[in-house]
Structure formats: C-alpha cells, structure tokens
Write a protein that holds these residues in place. Structure first.
Motif, PDB file in Angstrom:
ATOM      1  N   GLN A  37       0.849  -1.553  -0.076  1.00  0.00           N
ATOM      2  CA  GLN A  37       0.184   0.090   0.341  1.00  0.00           C
ATOM      3  C   GLN A  37       0.881   1.128  -0.426  1.00  0.00           C
ATOM      4  O   GLN A  37       1.811   1.815   0.809  1.00  0.00           O
ATOM      5  CB  GLN A  37      -0.798   0.250   1.426  1.00  0.00           C
ATOM      6  CG  GLN A  37      -1.831  -1.301   1.750  1.00  0.00           C
ATOM      7  CD  GLN A  37      -2.029  -1.301   2.582  1.00  0.00           C
ATOM      8  OE1 GLN A  37      -1.815  -0.545   4.166  1.00  0.00           O
ATOM      9  NE2 GLN A  37      -3.606  -2.122   3.290  1.00  0.00           N
ATOM     10  N   LYS A  38       0.261   2.054  -0.881  1.00  0.00           N
ATOM     11  CA  LYS A  38       1.806   3.105  -1.017  1.00  0.00           C
ATOM     12  C   LYS A  38       0.723   4.561  -0.313  1.00  0.00           C
ATOM     13  O   LYS A  38      -0.427   4.224  -0.227  1.00  0.00           O
ATOM     14  CB  LYS A  38       1.884   3.272  -2.876  1.00  0.00           C
ATOM     15  CG  LYS A  38       3.144   2.454  -3.441  1.00  0.00           C
ATOM     16  CD  LYS A  38       2.445   2.969  -4.930  1.00  0.00           C
ATOM     17  CE  LYS A  38       3.256   2.412  -5.602  1.00  0.00           C
ATOM     18  NZ  LYS A  38       3.646   2.358  -7.082  1.00  0.00           N
ATOM     19  N   PHE A  39       1.823   5.595   0.093  1.00  0.00           N
ATOM     20  CA  PHE A  39       1.635   6.491   1.023  1.00  0.00           C
ATOM     21  C   PHE A  39       2.283   7.255   1.295  1.00  0.00           C
ATOM     22  O   PHE A  39       3.192   7.622   1.007  1.00  0.00           O
ATOM     23  CB  PHE A  39       0.290   6.317   2.038  1.00  0.00           C
ATOM     24  CG  PHE A  39       1.287   5.453   3.548  1.00  0.00           C
ATOM     25  CD1 PHE A  39       2.055   6.151   4.122  1.00  0.00           C
ATOM     26  CD2 PHE A  39       1.896   4.530   3.418  1.00  0.00           C
ATOM     27  CE1 PHE A  39       3.123   6.203   5.357  1.00  0.00           C
ATOM     28  CE2 PHE A  39       2.987   3.597   4.322  1.00  0.00           C
ATOM     29  CZ  PHE A  39       3.287   4.772   5.446  1.00  0.00           C
ATOM     30  N   GLN A  40       1.298   8.228   2.013  1.00  0.00           N
ATOM     31  CA  GLN A  40       2.818   9.584   1.565  1.00  0.00           C
ATOM     32  C   GLN A  40       2.633  10.491   3.072  1.00  0.00           C
ATOM     33  O   GLN A  40       1.703  10.572   3.687  1.00  0.00           O
ATOM     34  CB  GLN A  40       2.487  11.222   0.657  1.00  0.00           C
ATOM     35  CG  GLN A  40       2.502  10.900  -0.245  1.00  0.00           C
ATOM     36  CD  GLN A  40       2.610  11.856  -1.526  1.00  0.00           C
ATOM     37  OE1 GLN A  40       2.226  13.241  -1.167  1.00  0.00           O
ATOM     38  NE2 GLN A  40       3.719  12.235  -2.374  1.00  0.00           N
ATOM     39  N   ARG A  41       3.541  11.050   3.338  1.00  0.00           N
ATOM     40  CA  ARG A  41       4.015  11.719   4.690  1.00  0.00           C
ATOM     41  C   ARG A  41       4.974  12.232   4.980  1.00  0.00           C
ATOM     42  O   ARG A  41       5.798  12.727   4.487  1.00  0.00           O
ATOM     43  CB  ARG A  41       4.658  10.007   5.753  1.00  0.00           C
ATOM     44  CG  ARG A  41       4.073  10.856   7.593  1.00  0.00           C
ATOM     45  CD  ARG A  41       5.591   9.774   8.222  1.00  0.00           C
ATOM     46  NE  ARG A  41       4.818   8.190   7.879  1.00  0.00           N
ATOM     47  CZ  ARG A  41       5.364   7.091   8.684  1.00  0.00           C
ATOM     48  NH1 ARG A  41       7.470   7.100   8.727  1.00  0.00           N
ATOM     49  NH2 ARG A  41       5.387   6.179   8.398  1.00  0.00           N
ATOM     50  N   ASN A  42       4.332  13.790   5.551  1.00  0.00           N
ATOM     51  CA  ASN A  42       4.807  15.002   5.523  1.00  0.00           C
ATOM     52  C   ASN A  42       6.051  14.925   6.487  1.00  0.00           C
ATOM     53  O   ASN A  42       6.228  14.974   7.718  1.00  0.00           O
ATOM     54  CB  ASN A  42       3.916  16.295   5.533  1.00  0.00           C
ATOM     55  CG  ASN A  42       2.920  16.200   4.818  1.00  0.00           C
ATOM     56  OD1 ASN A  42       3.310  15.940   3.372  1.00  0.00           O
ATOM     57  ND2 ASN A  42       1.539  16.864   4.883  1.00  0.00           N
ATOM     58  N   GLU A  43       6.921  15.538   6.173  1.00  0.00           N
ATOM     59  CA  GLU A  43       8.332  15.474   6.728  1.00  0.00           C
ATOM     60  C   GLU A  43       9.027  17.001   6.746  1.00  0.00           C
ATOM     61  O   GLU A  43       8.816  17.329   5.653  1.00  0.00           O
ATOM     62  CB  GLU A  43       9.129  14.143   7.049  1.00  0.00           C
ATOM     63  CG  GLU A  43       8.735  12.877   6.893  1.00  0.00           C
ATOM     64  CD  GLU A  43       9.686  11.605   6.589  1.00  0.00           C
ATOM     65  OE1 GLU A  43      10.650  11.555   5.944  1.00  0.00           O
ATOM     66  OE2 GLU A  43       9.202  10.282   7.296  1.00  0.00           O
ATOM     67  N   ALA A  60       6.938  16.522   1.523  1.00  0.00           N
ATOM     68  CA  ALA A  60       5.714  14.719   1.262  1.00  0.00           C
ATOM     69  C   ALA A  60       6.798  14.313   0.698  1.00  0.00           C
ATOM     70  O   ALA A  60       7.414  13.898  -0.024  1.00  0.00           O
ATOM     71  CB  ALA A  60       4.358  15.176   0.380  1.00  0.00           C
ATOM     72  N   LYS A  61       6.854  12.834   1.116  1.00  0.00           N
ATOM     73  CA  LYS A  61       7.852  11.802   1.021  1.00  0.00           C
ATOM     74  C   LYS A  61       6.656  10.727   1.083  1.00  0.00           C
ATOM     75  O   LYS A  61       5.617  10.712   1.491  1.00  0.00           O
ATOM     76  CB  LYS A  61       8.715  11.781   2.557  1.00  0.00           C
ATOM     77  CG  LYS A  61      10.367  10.676   2.392  1.00  0.00           C
ATOM     78  CD  LYS A  61      10.892  10.566   3.271  1.00  0.00           C
ATOM     79  CE  LYS A  61      12.576  10.129   2.789  1.00  0.00           C
ATOM     80  NZ  LYS A  61      13.162   9.999   3.235  1.00  0.00           N
ATOM     81  N   ASP A  62       7.287  10.073  -0.199  1.00  0.00           N
ATOM     82  CA  ASP A  62       7.201   8.409  -0.384  1.00  0.00           C
ATOM     83  C   ASP A  62       6.961   7.564   0.194  1.00  0.00           C
ATOM     84  O   ASP A  62       8.386   6.813   0.239  1.00  0.00           O
ATOM     85  CB  ASP A  62       7.041   8.595  -1.542  1.00  0.00           C
ATOM     86  CG  ASP A  62       6.062   9.268  -2.574  1.00  0.00           C
ATOM     87  OD1 ASP A  62       5.141   9.923  -2.523  1.00  0.00           O
ATOM     88  OD2 ASP A  62       7.053   9.889  -3.938  1.00  0.00           O
ATOM     89  N   TYR A  63       6.192   6.260   0.813  1.00  0.00           N
ATOM     90  CA  TYR A  63       5.937   5.612   1.764  1.00  0.00           C
ATOM     91  C   TYR A  63       5.667   4.187   1.345  1.00  0.00           C
ATOM     92  O   TYR A  63       4.843   4.583   0.059  1.00  0.00           O
ATOM     93  CB  TYR A  63       6.196   5.649   3.304  1.00  0.00           C
ATOM     94  CG  TYR A  63       7.060   6.705   3.535  1.00  0.00           C
ATOM     95  CD1 TYR A  63       8.398   5.512   4.264  1.00  0.00           C
ATOM     96  CD2 TYR A  63       6.563   7.835   3.904  1.00  0.00           C
ATOM     97  CE1 TYR A  63       8.597   6.732   4.856  1.00  0.00           C
ATOM     98  CE2 TYR A  63       7.387   8.579   4.062  1.00  0.00           C
ATOM     99  CZ  TYR A  63       8.953   7.834   5.592  1.00  0.00           C
ATOM    100  OH  TYR A  63       9.288   9.290   5.451  1.00  0.00           O
ATOM    101  N   TYR A  64       5.540   2.985   1.526  1.00  0.00           N
ATOM    102  CA  TYR A  64       4.532   1.755   1.056  1.00  0.00           C
ATOM    103  C   TYR A  64       4.771   1.333   2.156  1.00  0.00           C
ATOM    104  O   TYR A  64       5.539   1.226   2.965  1.00  0.00           O
ATOM    105  CB  TYR A  64       5.034   0.849   0.369  1.00  0.00           C
ATOM    106  CG  TYR A  64       6.275   0.412   0.038  1.00  0.00           C
ATOM    107  CD1 TYR A  64       6.560  -0.677   0.132  1.00  0.00           C
ATOM    108  CD2 TYR A  64       7.482   1.155  -0.619  1.00  0.00           C
ATOM    109  CE1 TYR A  64       7.576  -1.987   0.586  1.00  0.00           C
ATOM    110  CE2 TYR A  64       8.740   0.498  -0.486  1.00  0.00           C
ATOM    111  CZ  TYR A  64       8.974  -0.733   0.275  1.00  0.00           C
ATOM    112  OH  TYR A  64      10.437  -1.204  -0.120  1.00  0.00           O
TER     113      TYR A  64
END
Length: 183
Positions: free
Chosen positions: A61-67, A79-83
């Motif tokens: 599942q891909k998602f983004q988190r503000n860092e 925004a940084k991309d994660y999964y």
C-alpha cells in the motif's frame, strides 16, 4: 512420550506451499531443544495436526507522509513516499495423545511495516543506523537486521516462523536467546 507426528493441511489449495513449509519446519522446532523427541508416523505418543486457515500477503500500500526537510536555514515540510508491507497467517492446531485433546488453539502471525519508497529502508530505522550500519557491515562487524523490505518468500517465512514458535512454545520447553548487536 517421546514420539510425535505432525500433519499439516491447507484449508484452500492456494495455501499448499505455506502448509508444506510449516510441515517441514515444525518438527525441527519441536526437536531442537529436546533430543529425546523423535518423529513416528505409525504410532506417535503425540499427534499434532495443523490446518492453514488463512494466508494473506496483499499488494504493498503506497502512501505519503509530510516530513520536515532541513534546507539552508528553512524547515519546510515535504511529502515523502512510503509503502506498507503486510501479511497474515492463521493456523488452527490440535495436539492429541491417545485420542484425547491436550491442547488446541488458533495461532496467528501478523506483519506490518512501513518502508521508504526511494531507499527501501524501514521507515522507523534511525538516521544513525542508516549511516553507521553499512560501514559496520563493510568492516565485517555484526549489525542488526538491515531493515529492508522482505521479499514475498521472506515474508511468508517470517509469518511461518512466528507461528511455529508459538506452537512449539505450547508443546515443548523452548529456549530463546536475546539477540543484541555488539559494537
């Protein structure tokens, strides 16, 4: 008694490989801390039956988190991309002796970890570990797990291993070692 037999079946055809792995590894886990135990398929003192009732490793599942990203005196958020890698394994098991149920339970193992999309590093891994561990590995020193995302086969094996440890802990005396990296 000292003899046992392990039988593992899949609830669905798609769980066959997981059931095979569980059936191959569980006897070894049961025997590793007690050399008196041995397998006997004809007349075991203990019959352990397991059914793989569910096994899921859904797509990442891909998602983004503000860092906060430090840039020349500024602290803007980017925004940084994660999964997320997840998995679940549930096994129903029974241990019987002379037809009498000694123990039974539904044992479950879950996996859920976040990883950075650009580096494949575990999201909760510290910056220091990301910088220092590669140099330790190059020097031949032991480090903690690298923190990279497991392959589908590695994820399956992680889930199976966790289930096996839970079942073995209910049936035989087990020893656990505390693994800490030595600097």
């Amino acid at each position: 008694g000292t003899s046992f037999n392990v039988t593992v079946t899949p609830h669905q055809q798609s769980y066959t490989e997981v059931a095979q792995t569980l059936g191959d590894l569980l006897p070894t886990e049961l025997q590793k801390d007690d050399t008196n135990l041995h397998e006997d398929s004809k007349s075991p003192d203990l019959a352990v039956t397991c059914t793989v009732t569910s096994f899921e490793t859904p797509p990442h599942q891909k998602f983004q988190r503000n860092e906060v990203a430090l840039e020349k005196g500024k602290s803007p958020e980017k925004a940084k991309d994660y999964y997320k890698v997840t998995g679940n394994l549930t096994v129903s098991y029974q241990a019987k002796s002379k037809g009498r149920v000694l123990d039974s339970d539904n044992v479950e193992s879950k996996y859920s970890e976040d990883f950075e999309s650009d580096t494949n590093a575990q999201a909760n891994e510290s910056v220091g570990a990301k910088v220092v561990d590669p140099f330790k590995r190059l020097a031949g020193k032991k480090t903690e797990d690298t923190g990279t995302a497991p392959t589908p086969l590695e994820l399956r094996n992680i889930l199976v291993s966790r289930v096996i440890k839970q079942i073995a802990a209910r049936l035989v005396n087990t020893e656990e070692t505390d693994r800490k990296s030595v600097v």
